[in-house]
Every structure is written in C-alpha cells, then in structure tokens.
Design an enzyme around this catalytic site. Structure first.
Site, PDB file in Angstrom:
ATOM      1  N   ASP A  36       0.818  -1.214   0.000  1.00 22.52           N
ATOM      2  CA  ASP A  36       0.000   0.000   0.000  1.00 22.52           C
ATOM      3  C   ASP A  36       0.853   1.266   0.000  1.00 22.52           C
ATOM      4  OD1 ASP A  36      -2.264  -1.420  -0.132  1.00 22.52           O
ATOM      5  OD2 ASP A  36      -3.108  -0.804   1.784  1.00 22.52           O
ATOM      6  N   ASP A 283     -11.925  34.301 -35.912  1.00 21.48           N
ATOM      7  CA  ASP A 283     -11.500  32.914 -35.752  1.00 21.48           C
ATOM      8  C   ASP A 283     -12.414  32.151 -34.812  1.00 21.48           C
ATOM      9  OD1 ASP A 283      -9.483  33.080 -37.484  1.00 21.48           O
ATOM     10  OD2 ASP A 283      -7.869  33.142 -36.005  1.00 21.48           O
ATOM     11  N   GLY A 418      -8.408  20.926 -35.621  1.00 21.33           N
ATOM     12  CA  GLY A 418      -9.351  20.129 -36.370  1.00 21.33           C
ATOM     13  C   GLY A 418      -9.664  20.761 -37.716  1.00 21.33           C
ATOM     14  N   LEU A 419      -9.782  22.091 -37.717  1.00 22.57           N
ATOM     15  CA  LEU A 419     -10.053  22.773 -38.974  1.00 22.57           C
ATOM     16  C   LEU A 419      -8.893  22.596 -39.943  1.00 22.57           C
ATOM     17  CD1 LEU A 419     -11.638  26.074 -37.657  1.00 22.57           C
ATOM     18  CD2 LEU A 419     -12.791  24.164 -38.771  1.00 22.57           C
TER      19      LEU A 419
END
Length: 513
Positions: A36, A283, A418-419
């Site tokens: 532990d 943007d 992503g764009l």
C-alpha cells in the site's frame, strides 16, 4: 466491488495523504500492509515533488496477521513522533488494514502524546479520495480551532481586511497556480491573504484561521465542509463563487467586496483577460455552436459549462461528474442546459455517453482525453484525476483573469487544429499536395489508401462501399462520426444494404432540411 482498469479517485486514505503532504509540521501514520506504499509515487513521480510524503507506514506482512498487529501501530506512532516531532499527528488505516479492525486511531489517542492526535475513520469501501481529503481537513481544523466560539480581533483603522484561502492541496488540478492568481485578485481589491490551507500551512496557522474576516472556498470538494463548519461555529462567512472564467471571476470579486466591505469597481473595470475579445474575433465565431461534452470533478465541470455556453458560444450536449458528493450541484447546473447530468465513476459508461452525444469537443480529465482520442474527437483536460502532464513547469492557472486566457488557449486550439486537418483532407488531392510536388519544393510520400470492396460496420448493419468510405473521409474528422451514424440510420430506415456516395449525400440532404 468492481474490478476496473481505470479509476477516477483513489481510496480515502490517499485523500488523507494529500492533506498531510500539502501541509508542514504534520505527520500521518498509516496502518497498511506491504504494497500500500504505492501512494508515495503519486506525489514524487506524478506531481514531481522533491521529497516523500510525510507518512509512516506500519507495513505489516502476511505472517504478522496471526500475531499482534495492533502493537505495530503503537510502535509506529511512537517512532514517528520521536523522529519527526510534528505539531499534529494523523492516524488511520488503509483500505486493506481496515479489514483487520485494529482501531489504530483509538490506539494512538490512548498514548497521551503531547501533540494533537487526529484519528481518521475513513470507510474505504463506500467513500473515495476527495471525500477522504475533505474529512481529514475538516477534522484537523476542528482539532486545532476547537468548537468554542472565539472572539475575532477588532480591525484597527486603516487595516486591510483578511481572508483565508481554503481547499488547495497536493494533487489538486493547478492548485499551485490558482493560489497565485487568487492572491493577485485579492491584492487588486485591497484584501490580504491570512492563511492558505491546507496548502503549505502548519497546524499552528490553522489555530489562527479565526483571526481572518472571512474564508474563501476555492475547491468545494475539499473545503466546503470545513468552511461551513467555521461559519456555523465561528460566525465566519465564506465566498462560494469559484473564480474560473471571466463571468465567475467578476462574480467572485463582487462577493469578496460585499464580505470585505471594499469597493471592487476599479478592479472589475481593469479586467485583464483577453478571452472576451478573442471569443468575439473572427476565428472564434467560426466555432460558435460547437457541441461540447463536459465530464470532470464537480468544481471544474460546473465552471466549464458556464464558460462554454456564456463565454465561448458552444453548445453543451453533455455534463457530468465522478464526484458523488457534488452530484446535486452538477444536476442543478445540468438543468440550466436542458440536460440530465451523468453521475458515474465508470469510465465505460462515460465513454458510451460521449459516443452517443457525438460532440465536437470533449472537456474532461485524462480519462476523457483517452476516450476522445479513441473516438477521434478533440479534447482539453480541465480536471483531475492527476497525470504528470497536469503539472506544467510554466505558470498555467485555471482561476482569475490569466486562468481565463489559459482556458481559451487550451479549449479553442484543439478545435482549430481540427479545422486544419479538414483543410488538409479537402486539398489532399490538389497538385501541391500530390506527386507533382508542393510549394516547399519536394513531393510528399504518396499515401497508400486501403481499398476494401465493402466495409462492414456491425452485424446486421448496412455495409459501406469503398467509394462511400472514401467520400466519408472527406468530412471533417470532428463531425465524421456523427455523419456516419446519421447515414447508417438513414440506410437502415430505408432498407439500404450498401452505403455508397449517393446514399451518403441523400442522408446529408435529408438531415439538412
């Protein structure tokens, strides 16, 4: 009990270790078996602290179970006190030691040590890490302050009001940087910080908490129980607004002004965050209405939903938390967005909910970052559980004006990436990207496209033709999954067995009406 590969929170004794590690002059004796002690790694390896947590383990082994394990507790407590001379001792059991019921806290209380001993009764099989941290902090403060009402020193003429910051801990998401930002906010309105606890505080400083005029509860998971108790027994009001986001930071300063009796209008007029301007820029308006799924601890989930809708113009399509102690707050917040909150600590259930909601951005913990990666969706991390990436070397707060700037960068940039991928997909076959060479003067390696005749999606579901699959890949990746699901639904409803280019565009026209 459920076996799992991932977990959002550890057992409650890890929460107690977070409090002990955050403070100075505190030592924690943990009745625990060999094995532990793994929890040390959380602090030294993941949080990259330069010293071990202040914890002594009794470290009993299997052969000790037939003997007197209680005596191990007494020896460990005595040795820890003699060696470290702390101002206060915490004594408790790990989840494994709880089963042998040695009552380690009661044993330590009976030793009559000359320092406060705080026994911790943390039920490991019904509660988790944040609850353990909250209970440990509450009982430690209660032991140091006492229940008798204290008279607060009168503030002399010209003396600035003072506030305590409650809640920042080791393994707290950006706690180090948030404390710096909140200090700056309070300085801007003429309020001094009296004690920050448990972060870097000592038990002696906890005794002086009542000398401040009010408390500020920065992380309700950790400090709400303590702040409520101080209000109830010592008459200390506390600030409830967590300053994450521009709107919440303004509300925070207003609430501080009301409790401290100071004018905060100049500080509000001098707001330094660039998030509002960036959110209105060309943007960013390009991203308005993006579907976002949020799953985190209670504090960050509620704050993120407000920022997403009110400050960035996103659409919240999912909201949830793994913090069961804050389930009620998250459910109330979800109702504002017309949603039913997801309260779960099962990452598979969370993954299914994200897939069903088909978001364009996921805001969550490192768990959700992995889920989003599998689903091909952008993601920003906004909360623990802790990962080594959550301790950046640079200043990177979530709270205050600078925190709003950091949030804008962390959330919007994955969508902008992503764009860019979408543009690359659109112009992949353009001559500049093809075998004739690019504007950089050399041709990229020709990409080998797999050409299966048919792509099966699931048993009994329509199959995609190679042309249909190729056309689908031209759709931006962050909406591609949604387009696939809609097209397959369209095909099933009309009994279409194979999905080609025509079916894809028929479905697009159908759902675009």
């Amino acid at each position: 009990m459920q076996l799992t590969l991932w977990t959002y929170e550890g057992p409650p004794h890890v929460g107690a270790m977070r409090i002990a590690t955050s403070m100075r002059e505190v030592h924690y004796v943990l009745h625990a078996p060999q094995g532990d002690t793994y929890a040390d790694l959380l602090f030294t390896m993941i949080e990259r602290r330069d010293k071990r947590p202040p914890v002594t383990y009794t470290t009993f082994q299997a052969r000790d179970l037939g003997g007197d394990t209680a005596n191990l507790v007494v020896s460990a407590v005595r040795d820890a006190y003699e060696r470290f001379k702390p101002q206060a001792l915490l004594v408790g059991d790990s989840c494994t030691a709880e089963l042998i019921q040695d009552q380690s806290g009661a044993l330590a209380m009976g030793m009559n040590l000359p320092v406060p001993v705080v026994p911790l009764e943390l039920p490991a099989y019904s509660k988790k890490e944040n609850w353990g941290a909250s209970e440990t902090f509450y009982h430690l403060v209660r032991a140091m302050v006492g229940s008798a009402k204290r008279e607060r020193p009168q503030r002399s003429a010209g003396q600035r009001p003072k506030a305590n910051l409650l809640g920042p801990t080791a393994l707290g998401f950006r706690s180090r940087d948030d404390v710096r930002e909140v200090r700056a906010l309070l300085e801007s309105v003429g309020v001094d910080v009296h004690v920050v606890a448990p972060w870097d505080a000592t038990p002696a400083q906890l005794q002086s908490l009542t000398d401040a005029d009010f408390n500020i509860c920065l992380y309700p998971e950790i400090a709400l129980t303590t702040a409520s108790w101080l209000q109830r027994t010592q008459g200390m009001p506390f600030v409830k607004t967590v300053p994450i986001g521009v709107g919440a930071t303004r509300d925070f300063l207003t609430e501080v002004g009301q409790l401290a009796g100071v004018d905060v209008s100049d500080a509000l007029d001098a707001a330094q965050s660039r998030l509002p301007w960036y959110s209105r820029s060309v943007d960013s308006t390009y991203l308005t209405g993006k579907r976002v799924f949020i799953f985190a601890d209670g504090t960050h989930a509620i704050a993120a939903a407000r920022i997403a809708r009110d400050e960035l113009g996103f659409t919240v399509v999912g909201l949830g938390t793994y913090s069961r102690e804050m389930a009620r707050d998250v459910r109330e917040a979800a109702q504002q967005y017309g949603l039913e909150a997801l309260i779960s600590d099962d990452y598979l259930e969370v993954e299914a909910a994200i897939a069903a909601a088909a978001p364009e951005l996921v805001l969550g913990s490192q768990m959700e970052r992995h889920i989003a990666k599998r689903l091909g969706v952008p993601c920003a991390v906004i909360s623990g559980p802790f990962h080594v990436q959550d301790v950046p070397a640079r200043h990177s707060p979530q709270m205050g004006w600078e925190g709003a700037n950091v949030i804008f960068d962390a959330w919007v940039h994955p969508l902008m990436m992503g764009l860019e991928e979408h543009l690359i997909g659109m112009f992949r076959e353009d001559f500049e990207f093809g075998e004739h060479g690019s504007h950089h003067g050399k041709a990229p390696a020709k990409r080998q496209e797999p050409e299966p005749l048919l792509v099966a999606v699931a048993a009994g579901a329509p199959a995609w033709t190679a042309d249909g699959e190729k056309e689908l890949k031209k759709i931006p990746f962050f909406v591609r999954k949604k387009a696939r699901m809609n097209t397959e639904k369209f095909a099933v409803e009309r009994g279409i067995a194979q999905i080609g280019v025509d079916t894809l565009y028929e479905a697009k026209a159908h759902y675009g009406k």
